[in-house]
Design a protein around this motif. Structure first.
Motif, mmCIF file in Angstrom:
data_model
loop_
_atom_site.group_PDB
_atom_site.id
_atom_site.type_symbol
_atom_site.label_atom_id
_atom_site.label_comp_id
_atom_site.label_asym_id
_atom_site.label_seq_id
_atom_site.Cartn_x
_atom_site.Cartn_y
_atom_site.Cartn_z
ATOM 1 N N VAL A 144 0.854 -1.188 0.000
ATOM 2 C CA VAL A 144 0.000 0.000 0.000
ATOM 3 C C VAL A 144 0.885 1.231 0.000
ATOM 4 C CG1 VAL A 144 -1.746 1.294 1.273
ATOM 5 C CG2 VAL A 144 -1.848 -1.209 1.210
ATOM 6 N N VAL A 145 0.583 2.151 -0.927
ATOM 7 C CA VAL A 145 1.270 3.441 -0.967
ATOM 8 C C VAL A 145 0.408 4.445 -0.202
ATOM 9 C CG1 VAL A 145 2.190 5.277 -2.426
ATOM 10 C CG2 VAL A 145 2.345 2.900 -3.161
ATOM 11 N N THR A 146 0.959 4.995 0.861
ATOM 12 C CA THR A 146 0.200 5.914 1.708
ATOM 13 C C THR A 146 0.123 7.303 1.086
ATOM 14 O OG1 THR A 146 2.214 6.449 2.951
ATOM 15 C CG2 THR A 146 0.885 4.606 3.738
ATOM 16 N N GLU A 147 -0.605 8.206 1.759
ATOM 17 C CA GLU A 147 -0.788 9.555 1.238
ATOM 18 C C GLU A 147 0.526 10.323 1.126
ATOM 19 O OE1 GLU A 147 -2.480 8.111 3.508
ATOM 20 O OE2 GLU A 147 -4.606 8.195 2.992
ATOM 21 N N ASN A 148 1.478 10.045 2.006
ATOM 22 C CA ASN A 148 2.761 10.758 1.949
ATOM 23 C C ASN A 148 3.785 10.050 1.074
ATOM 24 O OD1 ASN A 148 3.191 8.550 3.517
ATOM 25 N ND2 ASN A 148 3.986 9.662 5.300
ATOM 26 N N GLY A 149 3.411 8.960 0.395
ATOM 27 C CA GLY A 149 4.302 8.274 -0.531
ATOM 28 C C GLY A 149 5.081 7.126 0.074
ATOM 29 N N GLY A 150 4.850 6.812 1.338
ATOM 30 C CA GLY A 150 5.554 5.697 1.953
ATOM 31 C C GLY A 150 4.912 4.362 1.615
ATOM 32 N N VAL A 151 5.590 3.301 1.988
ATOM 33 C CA VAL A 151 5.117 1.942 1.734
ATOM 34 C C VAL A 151 4.623 1.356 3.051
ATOM 35 C CG1 VAL A 151 5.773 -0.385 1.013
ATOM 36 C CG2 VAL A 151 6.654 1.594 -0.219
ATOM 37 N N ALA A 152 3.421 0.771 3.010
ATOM 38 C CA ALA A 152 2.829 0.160 4.202
ATOM 39 C C ALA A 152 2.274 -1.211 3.832
ATOM 40 C CB ALA A 152 1.722 1.038 4.773
ATOM 41 N N ALA A 153 2.240 -2.082 4.800
ATOM 42 C CA ALA A 153 1.661 -3.430 4.688
ATOM 43 C C ALA A 153 2.177 -4.188 3.476
ATOM 44 C CB ALA A 153 0.140 -3.345 4.636
ATOM 45 N N PRO A 154 3.509 -4.335 3.318
ATOM 46 C CA PRO A 154 3.994 -5.158 2.205
ATOM 47 C C PRO A 154 3.721 -6.635 2.477
ATOM 48 C CG PRO A 154 5.823 -4.479 3.587
ATOM 49 C CD PRO A 154 4.615 -3.777 4.125
ATOM 50 N N GLU A 155 3.378 -7.368 1.421
ATOM 51 C CA GLU A 155 3.031 -8.777 1.555
ATOM 52 C C GLU A 155 3.436 -9.523 0.293
ATOM 53 O OE1 GLU A 155 -0.897 -11.658 2.265
ATOM 54 O OE2 GLU A 155 -1.094 -9.481 2.053
ATOM 55 N N ILE A 156 4.111 -10.657 0.468
ATOM 56 C CA ILE A 156 4.502 -11.494 -0.670
ATOM 57 C C ILE A 156 3.269 -12.268 -1.124
ATOM 58 C CG2 ILE A 156 6.016 -13.339 -1.461
ATOM 59 C CD1 ILE A 156 7.527 -10.815 -0.866
ATOM 60 N N VAL A 157 2.799 -12.009 -2.337
ATOM 61 C CA VAL A 157 1.603 -12.680 -2.854
ATOM 62 C C VAL A 157 1.958 -13.826 -3.792
ATOM 63 C CG1 VAL A 157 0.134 -10.649 -2.579
ATOM 64 C CG2 VAL A 157 1.425 -10.937 -4.698
ATOM 65 N N ALA A 158 3.150 -13.808 -4.361
ATOM 66 C CA ALA A 158 3.583 -14.885 -5.261
ATOM 67 C C ALA A 158 5.037 -15.207 -4.936
ATOM 68 C CB ALA A 158 3.420 -14.481 -6.723
ATOM 69 N N PRO A 159 5.280 -15.983 -3.870
ATOM 70 C CA PRO A 159 6.667 -16.264 -3.502
ATOM 71 C C PRO A 159 7.291 -17.279 -4.439
ATOM 72 C CG PRO A 159 5.177 -17.450 -2.059
ATOM 73 C CD PRO A 159 4.312 -16.603 -2.945
ATOM 74 N N CYS A 160 8.621 -17.204 -4.520
ATOM 75 C CA CYS A 160 9.358 -18.248 -5.212
ATOM 76 C C CYS A 160 9.744 -19.322 -4.195
ATOM 77 C CB CYS A 160 10.590 -17.667 -5.914
ATOM 78 S SG CYS A 160 11.876 -17.103 -4.771
ATOM 79 N N THR A 200 13.558 -4.836 0.862
ATOM 80 C CA THR A 200 13.870 -3.712 -0.017
ATOM 81 C C THR A 200 12.649 -2.832 -0.243
ATOM 82 O OG1 THR A 200 15.567 -5.043 -1.106
ATOM 83 C CG2 THR A 200 14.774 -3.100 -2.278
ATOM 84 N N VAL A 201 11.495 -3.423 -0.553
ATOM 85 C CA VAL A 201 10.284 -2.621 -0.810
ATOM 86 C C VAL A 201 9.846 -1.893 0.458
ATOM 87 C CG1 VAL A 201 7.854 -2.778 -1.469
ATOM 88 C CG2 VAL A 201 9.562 -4.123 -2.697
ATOM 89 N N ARG A 202 9.963 -2.509 1.601
ATOM 90 C CA ARG A 202 9.496 -1.883 2.845
ATOM 91 C C ARG A 202 10.415 -0.762 3.307
ATOM 92 N NH1 ARG A 202 9.856 -6.164 7.074
ATOM 93 N NH2 ARG A 202 12.061 -5.640 6.762
ATOM 94 N N ASP A 203 11.722 -0.899 3.115
ATOM 95 C CA ASP A 203 12.664 0.050 3.700
ATOM 96 C C ASP A 203 13.204 1.066 2.704
ATOM 97 O OD1 ASP A 203 12.276 -1.468 5.966
ATOM 98 O OD2 ASP A 203 14.151 -2.608 5.749
ATOM 99 N N ARG A 204 13.219 0.760 1.387
ATOM 100 C CA ARG A 204 13.937 1.626 0.446
ATOM 101 C C ARG A 204 13.044 2.232 -0.625
ATOM 102 N NH1 ARG A 204 18.867 -1.667 -1.863
ATOM 103 N NH2 ARG A 204 19.278 0.415 -2.742
ATOM 104 N N TRP A 205 11.855 1.707 -0.837
ATOM 105 C CA TRP A 205 11.017 2.245 -1.905
ATOM 106 C C TRP A 205 10.197 3.430 -1.385
ATOM 107 C CZ3 TRP A 205 8.699 -1.653 -5.889
ATOM 108 C CH2 TRP A 205 9.749 -2.378 -6.469
ATOM 109 N N HIS A 206 9.978 4.405 -2.304
ATOM 110 C CA HIS A 206 9.209 5.603 -1.949
ATOM 111 C C HIS A 206 8.537 6.131 -3.217
ATOM 112 C CE1 HIS A 206 8.173 8.828 0.829
ATOM 113 N NE2 HIS A 206 8.342 9.668 -0.198
#
Length: 252
Positions: free
Chosen positions: A198-214, A226-232
């Protein structure tokens, strides 16, 4: 001169001597009898001591099976009707209906054809795309921004919020690639990882979840971190996004 007479006592009678019995001479037969008696007593003593010290195992006799006596019984079936019981209150079911009274079966209802599954959106080949994910099944050609890379067999969601499908390497926001885990690289691990966030109103990443794991947990954890800590992303409306990241060794 006076003469005094002194009486002389009579002499004692001699006692006749009792003759002693002659000593019996020892013979070999007596010695053998004594030795046999001693050996017999010693054997009895040894048997008695052995019976006290040693445990006597009682024999177990097998169980005696009782013989089975079979008896042949002759049963004769009779065709005579059974007399009806006058005191019985059971009701006799009426005779079944004739074949002419049976109503015809209802007409078959035609089956309603099911709706066709939605087509999968696939982008046209473009050199600017970092990688391409193969898909199976019917698809429609759309632009790269509208493409929705999915794992084979993934059903489209018909309910819930609208999912914005992103293409890794192209699109909005800051998307630094995840680092290839050193151990996974040494073990030659490759795969595609799908993540939803989920991309929040301020552009941060929230509630990341692996939906198709390898099948490699290290690759899944690296994408999640990486998506939780570095993406914006740019500030705006709250939205649900989904993206697939492909891990592939450079020497291939």
């Amino acid at each position: 001169m006076t003469v005094q007479t002194i009486p002389i006592p009579p002499s004692p009678r001699p006692v006749p001597a009792i003759p002693s019995r002659p000593r019996a001479e020892s013979s070999p037969a007596l010695w053998l009898a004594a030795a046999f008696t001693l050996a017999l007593w010693l054997a009895c003593l040894a048997v008695g001591i052995g019976g006290v010290v040693l445990h006597y195992v009682q024999p177990h006799l097998p169980p005696v099976e009782t013989p089975v006596v079979a008896q042949l019984i002759h049963v004769e079936l009779s065709n005579e009707p059974v007399p009806a019981d006058s005191g019985s209150t059971d009701k006799v079911d009426p005779a079944p209906a004739q074949a002419d009274d049976i109503s015809p079966p209802p007409a078959p209802v035609p089956a309603t054809p099911s709706a066709a599954p939605p087509l999968m959106a696939v982008a046209t080949p473009d050199p600017a795309i970092a990688f391409a994910v193969p898909v199976k099944g019917p698809a429609q050609i759309v632009s790269a921004k509208q493409a929705a890379p999915q794992q084979p067999g993934t059903a489209a969601k018909t309910a819930g919020p609208v999912v914005h499908h992103l293409v890794f390497g192209r699109g909005e926001g800051k998307q630094p690639p995840p680092e290839y885990p050193r151990e996974a690289e040494m073990q030659r691990q490759e795969g595609v990882v799908g993540i939803q966030f989920v991309v929040t109103e301020n552009g941060g990443v929230a509630a990341p979840e692996i939906v198709a794991p390898c099948r490699w947990p290290m690759l899944n954890q690296e994408v999640l971190r990486t998506v939780r800590d570095r993406w914006h992303f740019a500030p705006g409306e709250r939205r649900l996004c989904e993206i697939y990241i492909h891990f592939q060794l450079a020497d291939k």
